[in-house]
Design a protein around this motif. Structure first.
Motif, mmCIF file in Angstrom:
data_model
loop_
_atom_site.group_PDB
_atom_site.id
_atom_site.type_symbol
_atom_site.label_atom_id
_atom_site.label_comp_id
_atom_site.label_asym_id
_atom_site.label_seq_id
_atom_site.Cartn_x
_atom_site.Cartn_y
_atom_site.Cartn_z
ATOM 1 N N UNK A 113 44.501 48.548 29.680
ATOM 2 C CA UNK A 113 45.343 48.103 30.796
ATOM 3 C C UNK A 113 46.582 47.372 30.287
ATOM 4 N N UNK A 114 47.192 47.862 29.244
ATOM 5 C CA UNK A 114 48.258 47.119 28.600
ATOM 6 C C UNK A 114 49.499 46.934 29.471
ATOM 7 N N UNK A 115 49.750 47.824 30.390
ATOM 8 C CA UNK A 115 50.870 47.634 31.318
ATOM 9 C C UNK A 115 50.380 47.555 32.750
ATOM 10 N N UNK A 116 49.169 47.075 32.921
ATOM 11 C CA UNK A 116 48.629 46.922 34.250
ATOM 12 C C UNK A 116 48.402 48.260 34.930
ATOM 13 N N UNK A 700 58.833 37.132 31.693
ATOM 14 C CA UNK A 700 59.424 37.815 32.851
ATOM 15 C C UNK A 700 58.853 39.213 33.045
ATOM 16 N N UNK A 701 57.882 39.613 32.230
ATOM 17 C CA UNK A 701 57.379 40.987 32.292
ATOM 18 C C UNK A 701 55.854 41.018 32.390
ATOM 19 N N UNK A 702 55.318 40.363 33.394
ATOM 20 C CA UNK A 702 53.876 40.374 33.607
ATOM 21 C C UNK A 702 53.502 41.503 34.572
ATOM 22 N N UNK A 703 52.311 42.097 34.332
ATOM 23 C CA UNK A 703 51.880 43.249 35.111
ATOM 24 C C UNK A 703 50.555 42.952 35.790
ATOM 25 N N UNK A 704 50.504 43.213 37.092
ATOM 26 C CA UNK A 704 49.234 43.117 37.796
ATOM 27 C C UNK A 704 48.333 44.292 37.397
ATOM 28 N N UNK A 705 47.029 44.006 37.283
ATOM 29 C CA UNK A 705 46.056 45.053 37.028
ATOM 30 C C UNK A 705 45.664 45.764 38.311
ATOM 31 N N UNK A 706 44.799 46.758 38.171
ATOM 32 C CA UNK A 706 44.392 47.582 39.306
ATOM 33 C C UNK A 706 43.556 46.787 40.294
ATOM 34 N N UNK A 707 43.927 46.858 41.561
ATOM 35 C CA UNK A 707 43.148 46.225 42.610
ATOM 36 C C UNK A 707 41.970 47.094 43.015
ATOM 37 N N UNK A 708 41.346 46.737 44.125
ATOM 38 C CA UNK A 708 40.185 47.499 44.572
ATOM 39 C C UNK A 708 40.597 48.927 44.929
ATOM 40 N N UNK A 709 39.872 49.889 44.357
ATOM 41 C CA UNK A 709 40.091 51.303 44.635
ATOM 42 C C UNK A 709 38.770 51.904 45.083
ATOM 43 N N UNK A 710 38.771 52.576 46.228
ATOM 44 C CA UNK A 710 37.563 53.181 46.794
ATOM 45 C C UNK A 710 37.792 54.684 46.905
ATOM 46 N N UNK A 711 36.844 55.470 46.358
ATOM 47 C CA UNK A 711 36.939 56.920 46.373
ATOM 48 C C UNK A 711 35.652 57.521 46.920
ATOM 49 N N UNK A 712 35.787 58.427 47.871
ATOM 50 C CA UNK A 712 34.656 59.187 48.413
ATOM 51 C C UNK A 712 34.823 60.642 47.997
ATOM 52 N N UNK A 713 33.784 61.215 47.367
ATOM 53 C CA UNK A 713 33.865 62.548 46.788
ATOM 54 C C UNK A 713 32.745 63.436 47.303
ATOM 55 N N UNK A 714 33.090 64.685 47.592
ATOM 56 C CA UNK A 714 32.107 65.713 47.922
ATOM 57 C C UNK A 714 32.334 66.887 46.979
#
Length: 718
Positions: A113-116, A700-714
């Motif tokens: 996650x080096x660049x968020x 001045x170059x901070x990156x947010x990481x991935x927030x909640x991600x929800x995936x439904x798969x069939x």
């Protein structure tokens, strides 16, 4: 894009229909029963078990036993004197990993996650060293990036994803010392299971995918496979989409002693800058107006856009002259074109008012890459000693056409954004044509002696050159030539109860780009690694531990006698401990655990950072993940999983004046398989933690990481 999604799914179903009809139209009841059974998950698993694993085949379950990434021969992982992780399609599916980096987040030694949260590139560090420009490989051949001409791989198109830690130059030539990620493409095989899939998720995520293939000729001498995906999605960042079309046809012809596999792919990405550039105040530290919203878009809607077109075509040829002599030739042409423009933050204009300064970037770049690798593998005996001798010649030729310009943009209030501000005139940053070439000769001997011992010795001589035509200076030409010898050695001892300790030494070299009129020698790397691997005899599993000392030398730093010039007296040391385990102790249960301790230090430097820790390197990382599927009863086929990932604190810059806090993230999923169908629901960052992945060396170059991600798969399989 929605129309394309529907058409793609219909196209996949057109493949499914005739195959499914044949399965149902047997001549007698026995054939009908067999066809019905073939749709059940246990039958599919039994069929796969009949095939011996190879270095390019699917991984049966979650525990890989073979890999060719470290040695270019199909070698048992437990007998490979290097630290390596292998992620197969079953694991990618179980966690619904959307990217190659997602698939590797439960492996030790890598920070993915080096660049968020970034939908453009794969940014990653291995054992403390940045590898994104030179450390990405597809089918054992490098996809080297330069400037913004960067390749990115689709995780759904991967049969397996392999992470090799430590220097790799004897087998692959120029590379940074941390390691490499090798994506092994899905390819045809006789007993593959076909599938079509639909996926929905938050941020208006929609995706259709298919993977079909099998015998093109009844006798199995010609096999085919077609893998495709269409994605239409938003992201956690407002006004930034993440759309993709991916299709990868492949064909294999085989006879008793020869095989030829044709591999190709086309990929079209349309996205933008989802990760932003944000200051420490408002992300790491409390701001007067609170935290900067994770979903804020710091660009300019009328100016933003990132489009990448990526293609490749190649082949893998193998011919057995005798049972003990095999020739292999792997070749590929790859192309990538990137058209990119964005506005981004450059620090607070007025922190109390919440206004962010902004700059702009405009880039139009492409790359052509030709790679060919010739290998001759010879197996022979000298008395009681067995040899597997690999000799090879490989060649790479890259042509880059690069243009980039920068400018200014109106300030933006990140708490109450209003877009449409003025975009300033652009100034050319660089406009050049660059040609890179590398020729390498290598040899490796895997020597088995005294029943339990294997000694691996390898060496390589490389010649590389760079030519640059600077269009900002009327086509002025500059060139540089480098050559380097790299060596490696490894020793393993195979015990009768599955424990295999090993000791290895490896080297790397990586050319350094010219700066103005200065040409530099290649950076070099040396590593000593001691470890052990263990395959339990009572159940399926792989446990490993490694201790390493890795040094990167010839690092560019300021000349102490002339601040306008650079010298190569810098050095960075990385040493640490890595633990990894994957076990399947009982039917339906799999568990993974990983831990990394990394002690990185700038040991030589003329810029005032000697003794400091490099930025973006966490001292501790750890993860734990498990999945259980019920094997009996009314809920047979129902399963659930959960995982936790810990990323320790890291310094935000080389001067070590501030730290990025540690983060703990939770993932979870449930799934159910019934009569060929798979239903799955997965969530990453389950608690929607707001976290900073890194600050890229600046406040001045901070990156947010991935927030909640929800995936439904069939998925439907047959």
């Amino acid at each position: 894009m929605s129309k394309t999604l529907l058409l793609s799914t219909a196209f996949a179903l057109s493949f499914a229909a005739p195959q499914f009809a044949r399965a149902q139209s047997g001549e007698d009841a026995t054939n009908q029963t067999e066809a019905t059974d073939a749709t059940e998950t246990p039958a599919i698993m039994i069929e796969a078990e009949a095939q011996a694993e190879t270095s390019t085949s699917p991984v049966e379950g979650f525990v890989a036993t073979q890999s060719g990434t470290a040695t270019k021969t199909s070698t048992p992982i437990v007998e490979t004197p290097r630290s390596i992780s292998v992620i197969g399609t079953d694991e990618i599916e179980a966690r619904q990993a959307e990217t190659v980096m997602d698939a590797l987040k439960y492996s030790p030694g890598i920070q993915a996650d080096q660049s968020g949260f970034d939908t453009r590139y794969d940014w990653f560090k291995v054992r403390g060293f940045s590898q994104q420009d030179v450390g990405l490989y597809r089918d054992g051949m490098q996809l080297r990036s330069s400037g913004y001409a960067s390749f990115r791989q689709e995780a759904y198109g991967a049969e397996r994803i392999e992470l090799l830690r430590g220097p790799t130059s004897v087998m692959y030539g120029q590379n940074a010392p941390g390691g490499l990620v090798n994506v092994v493409t899905k390819r045809p095989h006789e007993d593959m299971v076909n599938e079509v899939a639909l996926q929905l998720g938050n941020f208006d995520h929609k995706q259709g995918a298919f993977d079909v293939g099998g015998k093109a000729i009844e006798d199995g001498s010609v096999l085919y496979r077609l893998t495709g995906l269409v994605q239409d999605s938003g992201t956690q960042t407002n006004m930034v989409d993440d759309d993709r079309v991916y299709i990868a046809p492949s064909l294999k012809w085989q006879s008793d002693d020869t095989s030829l596999t044709l591999l190709s792919h086309y990929q079209h990405d349309e996205t933008g800058s989802a990760n932003n550039w944000l200051p420490t105040v408002g992300t790491i530290y409390a701001g007067p107006n609170g935290a900067i919203p994770v979903d804020v878009f710091t660009g300019e809607p009328g100016f933003e856009g990132y489009e990448r077109i990526q293609t490749s075509v190649g082949y893998e040829l193998s011919h057995d002259f005798t049972n003990d002599v095999t020739f292999r030739q792997n070749a590929r042409y790859a192309f990538v074109d990137v058209d990119y423009k964005t506005a981004y933050g450059t620090g607070w204009r007025d922190v109390n008012a919440g206004t962010l300064k902004r700059s702009t970037l405009r880039s139009d770049q492409n790359a052509h890459a030709i790679t060919i690798d010739n290998q001759l593998e010879t197996r022979f005996d000298t008395g009681s000693v067995d040899h597997t001798l690999l000799t090879g010649v490989d060649y790479q030729h890259y042509i880059y056409d690069r243009y980039a310009a920068y400018g200014s943009a109106a300030d933006l209030n990140v708490y109450n954004p209003s877009y449409g501000g003025a975009i300033g005139a652009l100034t050319t940053w660089y406009d050049d044509d660059v040609t890179l070439r590398q020729l390498g000769l290598y040899a490796q001997d895997q020597i088995d002696f005294d029943e339990n011992w294997t000694l691996t010795l390898g060496g390589r001589q490389d010649w590389s050159d760079e030519k640059k035509y600077d269009n900002t200076k009327n086509g002025a030409e500059s060139s540089k030539n480098d050559h380097a010898f790299s060596g490696q050695a490894g020793l393993v001892y195979k015990t009768e109860f599955g424990l295999v300790p090993y000791l290895s030494y490896s080297e790397s070299f990586n050319p350094v780009a010219s700066q103005g009129s200065q040409n530099f020698e290649p950076e070099t790397g040396q590593q000593v690694e001691f470890g052990a691997k263990y395959e339990p005899q009572s159940f399926k599993g792989m446990l490993s531990a490694a201790i390493y000392d890795l040094r990167r030398q010839n690092v560019v730093t300021t000349d102490p006698n002339d601040s306008a010039r650079k010298v190569q007296t810098g050095e960075v040391r990385s040493r640490g401990l890595e633990l990894e385990g994957t076990i399947e102790p009982v039917a339906g249960l799999v568990a993974k655990a990983a831990y990394s301790y990394n002690d990185s230090e700038i040991t030589k430097d003329n810029d005032g950072n000697q003794g400091n820790t490099p930025d973006g390197v966490a001292e501790h990382t750890a993860s734990l993940w498990a999945d259980y599927t019920l094997q009996t009863g009314a809920l047979k086929g129902f399963g659930f999983n959960g995982g936790v990932r810990y990323l320790g604190e890291q310094y935000g810059n080389k001067s070590n004046t501030f730290q990025v806090p540690a983060t703990t993230l939770f993932d979870a999923g449930i799934h159910y398989e019934l009569d060929g169908y798979l239903f799955a629901l997965n969530a990453t960052n389950l608690t929607d933690e707001r976290w900073v992945a890194s600050c890229a060396g600046s406040d001045t170059t901070c990156y947010y990481g991935q927030g909640r991600t929800v995936l439904a798969t069939v998925k439907y399989r047959w």
